[in-house]
Write an enzyme that holds these catalytic residues in place. Structure first.
Site, PDB file in Angstrom:
ATOM      1  N   ASP A  61       0.849  -1.192   0.000  1.00  0.00           N
ATOM      2  CA  ASP A  61       0.000   0.000   0.000  1.00  0.00           C
ATOM      3  C   ASP A  61       0.885   1.242   0.000  1.00  0.00           C
ATOM      4  OD1 ASP A  61      -1.754  -2.107   0.525  1.00  0.00           O
ATOM      5  OD2 ASP A  61      -3.028  -0.890   1.837  1.00  0.00           O
TER       6      ASP A  61
ATOM      7  N   LYS B 281      -7.097   3.383  -2.670  1.00  0.00           N
ATOM      8  CA  LYS B 281      -7.419   3.282  -1.241  1.00  0.00           C
ATOM      9  C   LYS B 281      -7.653   4.675  -0.676  1.00  0.00           C
ATOM     10  CE  LYS B 281      -5.073   1.883   3.059  1.00  0.00           C
ATOM     11  NZ  LYS B 281      -3.864   1.204   3.611  1.00  0.00           N
TER      12      LYS B 281
ATOM     13  N   LYS C 271     -10.337   0.162  -2.003  1.00  0.00           N
ATOM     14  CA  LYS C 271     -10.215  -0.228  -0.596  1.00  0.00           C
ATOM     15  C   LYS C 271     -10.624   0.953   0.273  1.00  0.00           C
ATOM     16  CE  LYS C 271      -6.770  -1.397   2.945  1.00  0.00           C
ATOM     17  NZ  LYS C 271      -5.352  -1.791   3.198  1.00  0.00           N
TER      18      LYS C 271
END
Length: 248
Positions: A107, A181, A215
């Protein structure tokens, strides 16, 4: 029918159980922080969460735990966390180390500050090169855009920029390994405004990211919040409250 009403639905398959505090941030010793991380990984194994998401320095340890217990839980870590201001070279170096240590999913915090100042070429290059190292090594890549630092128009534009770089430079089979995300959960907002995922911002991201996945992370602490995000269409929930969410 909402997915949460499906008899085959298992919320644990969406949960990325997360602990990303350093010892200093938590106000504890390094040994205590390591123990908390080990406990999180073990709980992820026991509950069969989708991902155990931890700091880079603990990845090798966690990989050994997962291997010893023959667990299919995925191992995730963060890159250039939480500000995303490092150089491309630093991001790539951190990514290479995480991959060697055994991370399945990386990430990255996108350089949203440079994006806001209009340096789109810098952002495009880091999205391209960092995604390339992950996909070439069969790793998932997630781009944290820090929604609390952006307005809805910026969220839409940055999400579309990421989508365009991936769709324009990689094969269709790779798209399901790339996520956008929402948040680090560490961004300091003014006037106690939300610093994580909201239904409004997630809806913007979902519309702008397709065919990439989304996400939702930051501030998701209850099963109801998680279900609302899943019913919108997110594929992952990043949370430090996985135990609470899965137990409700």
């Amino acid at each position: 029918m909402e997915i949460s009403n499906n008899s085959n639905f298992n919320i644990n398959e969406y949960l990325e159980s997360t602990y990303l505090k350093t010892a200093d941030q938590a106000g504890i010793s390094e040994e205590e922080n390591l123990l908390i991380t080990q406990q999180l990984v073990q709980q992820a194994i026991d509950q069969n969460y989708k991902v155990a998401m931890i700091l880079p320095q603990y990845v090798a340890m966690a990989r050994n735990m997962l291997f010893a217990q023959k667990s299919d839980v995925l191992l995730g870590t963060v890159i250039d966390f939480p500000e995303g201001k490092s150089t491309l070279e630093d991001k790539l170096m951190q990514a290479a180390t995480a991959i060697l240590d055994g991370a399945d999913e990386l990430d990255f915090v996108v350089n949203y500050t440079s994006f806001r100042f209009g340096d789109l070429d810098l952002v495009r290059q880091e999205v391209l090169e960092c995604s390339r190292i992950c996909l070439a090594n069969n790793r998932a890549v997630k781009w944290i855009i820090e929604t609390a630092a952006l307005n809805n128009q910026e969220i839409e534009s940055l999400t579309k920029l990421i989508r365009e770089e991936i769709v324009g430079n990689f094969e269709e089979k790779d798209f399901q390994k790339v996520f956008v995300k929402s948040s680090t959960g560490f961004y300091k907002t003014e006037n106690n405004l939300p610093n994580g995922a909201t239904l409004e911002t997630i809806a913007v991201m979902l519309e702008s990211a397709r065919p990439l996945q989304v996400k939702a992370s930051g501030g998701i602490k209850t099963k109801q919040q998680a279900l609302e995000m899943i019913n919108l269409g997110v594929q992952r929930i990043g949370t430090s409250s996985a135990a609470v969410i899965s137990a409700d």
